[in-house]
Design a protein around this motif. Sequence first.
Motif, mmCIF file in Angstrom:
data_model
loop_
_atom_site.group_PDB
_atom_site.id
_atom_site.type_symbol
_atom_site.label_atom_id
_atom_site.label_comp_id
_atom_site.label_asym_id
_atom_site.label_seq_id
_atom_site.Cartn_x
_atom_site.Cartn_y
_atom_site.Cartn_z
ATOM 1 N N VAL A 19 39.590 39.946 34.991
ATOM 2 C CA VAL A 19 41.258 39.219 34.768
ATOM 3 C C VAL A 19 40.703 37.816 33.295
ATOM 4 C CG1 VAL A 19 42.231 39.563 36.666
ATOM 5 C CG2 VAL A 19 40.714 37.641 36.702
ATOM 6 N N ASP A 20 41.625 36.725 33.186
ATOM 7 C CA ASP A 20 41.609 36.112 32.647
ATOM 8 C C ASP A 20 41.152 34.665 32.595
ATOM 9 O OD1 ASP A 20 41.338 37.902 29.788
ATOM 10 O OD2 ASP A 20 43.569 37.391 29.945
ATOM 11 N N ASP A 21 41.378 34.378 33.600
ATOM 12 C CA ASP A 21 40.821 33.386 34.437
ATOM 13 C C ASP A 21 41.124 33.095 35.883
ATOM 14 O OD1 ASP A 21 43.445 33.046 34.666
ATOM 15 O OD2 ASP A 21 44.139 31.806 32.921
ATOM 16 N N VAL A 22 40.655 31.943 36.495
ATOM 17 C CA VAL A 22 40.666 32.327 37.816
ATOM 18 C C VAL A 22 41.858 32.804 38.927
ATOM 19 C CG1 VAL A 22 40.151 30.597 40.221
ATOM 20 C CG2 VAL A 22 37.942 30.415 37.581
ATOM 21 N N ALA A 23 42.990 31.077 38.152
ATOM 22 C CA ALA A 23 44.466 31.655 37.971
ATOM 23 C C ALA A 23 44.743 32.620 38.400
ATOM 24 C CB ALA A 23 45.102 30.968 37.318
ATOM 25 N N ALA A 24 44.354 33.464 37.262
ATOM 26 C CA ALA A 24 44.744 35.291 37.448
ATOM 27 C C ALA A 24 44.269 35.717 38.610
ATOM 28 C CB ALA A 24 44.652 35.726 36.389
ATOM 29 N N ALA A 25 43.161 35.257 38.991
ATOM 30 C CA ALA A 25 41.995 35.987 39.729
ATOM 31 C C ALA A 25 42.261 35.330 41.702
ATOM 32 C CB ALA A 25 40.226 35.650 40.028
ATOM 33 N N ALA A 26 43.093 34.622 41.322
ATOM 34 C CA ALA A 26 44.012 33.897 42.289
ATOM 35 C C ALA A 26 44.969 34.927 42.908
ATOM 36 C CB ALA A 26 44.706 32.417 42.313
ATOM 37 N N GLU A 27 45.650 34.747 41.595
ATOM 38 C CA GLU A 27 47.278 36.034 41.826
ATOM 39 C C GLU A 27 46.312 37.151 42.584
ATOM 40 O OE1 GLU A 27 49.175 36.053 38.138
ATOM 41 O OE2 GLU A 27 49.829 33.979 37.306
ATOM 42 N N VAL A 83 38.127 26.159 43.833
ATOM 43 C CA VAL A 83 38.509 26.887 44.801
ATOM 44 C C VAL A 83 40.017 26.337 45.375
ATOM 45 C CG1 VAL A 83 37.877 26.501 47.221
ATOM 46 C CG2 VAL A 83 35.468 26.708 46.419
ATOM 47 N N GLY A 84 40.288 25.286 44.176
ATOM 48 C CA GLY A 84 41.458 24.360 44.431
ATOM 49 C C GLY A 84 42.710 26.051 44.329
ATOM 50 N N ALA A 85 42.061 26.599 43.250
ATOM 51 C CA ALA A 85 43.128 28.257 42.428
ATOM 52 C C ALA A 85 43.302 29.235 43.824
ATOM 53 C CB ALA A 85 42.538 28.358 41.784
ATOM 54 N N PHE A 86 42.828 28.681 44.758
ATOM 55 C CA PHE A 86 42.779 29.640 46.315
ATOM 56 C C PHE A 86 44.163 28.907 47.375
ATOM 57 C CE2 PHE A 86 39.878 31.470 43.339
ATOM 58 C CZ PHE A 86 39.804 32.480 43.161
ATOM 59 N N ALA A 87 44.035 27.913 46.917
ATOM 60 C CA ALA A 87 44.785 27.015 48.174
ATOM 61 C C ALA A 87 45.826 27.430 48.502
ATOM 62 C CB ALA A 87 44.874 25.696 47.837
ATOM 63 N N ALA A 88 46.895 28.526 47.947
ATOM 64 C CA ALA A 88 47.611 28.527 48.257
ATOM 65 C C ALA A 88 47.688 30.208 48.594
ATOM 66 C CB ALA A 88 49.208 28.376 46.770
ATOM 67 N N VAL A 89 46.810 30.749 48.701
ATOM 68 C CA VAL A 89 46.716 31.749 48.611
ATOM 69 C C VAL A 89 46.618 32.244 50.441
ATOM 70 C CG1 VAL A 89 45.232 34.393 49.014
ATOM 71 C CG2 VAL A 89 45.324 33.056 47.173
ATOM 72 N N HIS A 90 47.541 32.330 50.868
ATOM 73 C CA HIS A 90 48.098 33.196 52.861
ATOM 74 C C HIS A 90 47.649 34.430 53.153
ATOM 75 C CE1 HIS A 90 50.269 28.579 52.727
ATOM 76 N NE2 HIS A 90 50.447 29.457 52.160
ATOM 77 N N THR A 91 47.077 35.133 52.459
ATOM 78 C CA THR A 91 47.015 37.131 52.686
ATOM 79 C C THR A 91 46.455 37.241 52.914
ATOM 80 O OG1 THR A 91 47.142 37.196 50.345
ATOM 81 C CG2 THR A 91 49.647 37.098 52.038
ATOM 82 N N ALA A 92 44.999 35.792 52.811
ATOM 83 C CA ALA A 92 43.471 36.622 52.459
ATOM 84 C C ALA A 92 42.465 35.470 53.221
ATOM 85 C CB ALA A 92 42.918 37.023 51.279
ATOM 86 N N VAL A 123 34.825 38.197 44.979
ATOM 87 C CA VAL A 123 35.933 37.565 44.433
ATOM 88 C C VAL A 123 34.620 36.420 42.752
ATOM 89 C CG1 VAL A 123 37.013 35.427 42.873
ATOM 90 C CG2 VAL A 123 38.026 37.315 44.760
ATOM 91 N N THR A 124 34.241 36.991 41.950
ATOM 92 C CA THR A 124 33.324 36.182 40.663
ATOM 93 C C THR A 124 33.632 36.120 39.501
ATOM 94 O OG1 THR A 124 31.020 36.523 40.912
ATOM 95 C CG2 THR A 124 32.501 37.891 40.285
ATOM 96 N N LYS A 125 32.738 35.412 38.642
ATOM 97 C CA LYS A 125 32.965 34.744 37.092
ATOM 98 C C LYS A 125 31.793 35.573 36.639
ATOM 99 C CE LYS A 125 34.483 30.022 37.282
ATOM 100 N NZ LYS A 125 33.924 28.637 37.164
ATOM 101 N N ASN A 126 32.022 35.928 35.320
ATOM 102 C CA ASN A 126 30.637 37.413 34.523
ATOM 103 C C ASN A 126 29.704 36.047 33.855
ATOM 104 O OD1 ASN A 126 29.014 38.890 33.502
ATOM 105 N ND2 ASN A 126 31.316 40.163 32.914
ATOM 106 N N GLY A 172 31.555 51.339 48.358
ATOM 107 C CA GLY A 172 32.191 51.101 47.366
ATOM 108 C C GLY A 172 33.566 49.739 47.628
ATOM 109 N N LEU A 173 33.621 48.797 47.447
ATOM 110 C CA LEU A 173 34.030 47.613 47.528
ATOM 111 C C LEU A 173 34.800 47.003 45.594
ATOM 112 C CD1 LEU A 173 31.980 44.904 49.791
ATOM 113 C CD2 LEU A 173 34.145 47.038 50.282
ATOM 114 N N GLU A 174 35.612 46.325 45.568
ATOM 115 C CA GLU A 174 36.533 46.539 44.615
ATOM 116 C C GLU A 174 36.127 44.775 44.026
ATOM 117 O OE1 GLU A 174 40.605 45.282 42.453
ATOM 118 O OE2 GLU A 174 40.599 45.661 44.441
ATOM 119 N N VAL A 175 35.562 44.428 43.297
ATOM 120 C CA VAL A 175 35.119 43.303 42.462
ATOM 121 C C VAL A 175 36.420 42.185 41.735
ATOM 122 C CG1 VAL A 175 33.530 41.986 41.089
ATOM 123 C CG2 VAL A 175 33.052 43.320 42.546
ATOM 124 N N VAL A 176 36.463 41.329 41.378
ATOM 125 C CA VAL A 176 37.306 40.679 40.933
ATOM 126 C C VAL A 176 36.291 40.250 39.869
ATOM 127 C CG1 VAL A 176 39.702 39.091 40.588
ATOM 128 C CG2 VAL A 176 39.756 40.628 42.684
#
Length: 254
Positions: free
Chosen positions: A114-122, A140-149, A194-197, A214-218
């Motif tokens: 993904v292009d940025d952290v906001a896209a990673a949160a999506e 971390v604040g970019a993920f504050a609204a994520v209730h599904t994880a 979820v990490t940065k390159n 076998g885990l996905e990496v964002v």
Amino acid sequence: MTGPVLLLGGTGEARSLAALLVDAGTPVVSSLAGRVTQPRLPVGQVRIGGFGGVDGLRDWIVEHRSPVLVDATHPFARTISHNAARAATLAGVPLIALRRPAWQPGPRDRWTVVDDVAAAAEVVADRGGRVLLTTGRQDVGAFAAVHTAWFLIRVVDPPTADLPPHHQILRSRGPYDLDSERTLLQDNRIDLVVTKNSGGELTRAKLTAAADLGLEVVMVRRPPTPAVDHEVTTVDEVMAVLRQILTSPRTDGT
């Protein structure tokens, strides 16, 4: 008479470079941003804190008669890297950028880039599950609204931004080895990393462990970098370019 090399640091490569310069008897000042409470300090002279933007950095270079600027900051330290490029031009000194190679996916890796952290949160909001989040406390604040994880948030210093409703903070500092990273993922039943390159070896083990399980990496791709006089990928290459610059007539007065 010229002044010290100004080394914008905060990375393992910067600490190694400072040690080599000190051993060689080359004056150097390492500059750290001051975002970590207890940073690992390099040998030699150190300054901590910002310069006050491009003009402040240019003024420091001119005032201290620094013959060269070295940018060995983190690949995601976008602001200081762009400020360094502009300040070096204004001060009339060469700039060496040490840019470690980015990680590349292998055949066993399951990356979503993904292009940025906001896209990673999506992506995380869509996937849900249990997440190892290693993007740094400032994001971390970019993920504050994520209730599904549920998030295992690994940071050096505690985050100051809003946090997601379901989380655990793990304060830790690398380097990390493969066995401990695999155990961390398994013990916490992690589904998604979820990490940065960032590149480099200090934190690569989590990617190998994720591939093993076998885990996905964002993966958040790096921001664009400014053009510089000299772009290299290793500490040894920086030293080679520095030797050329510091022995040229421009800097030794001959």
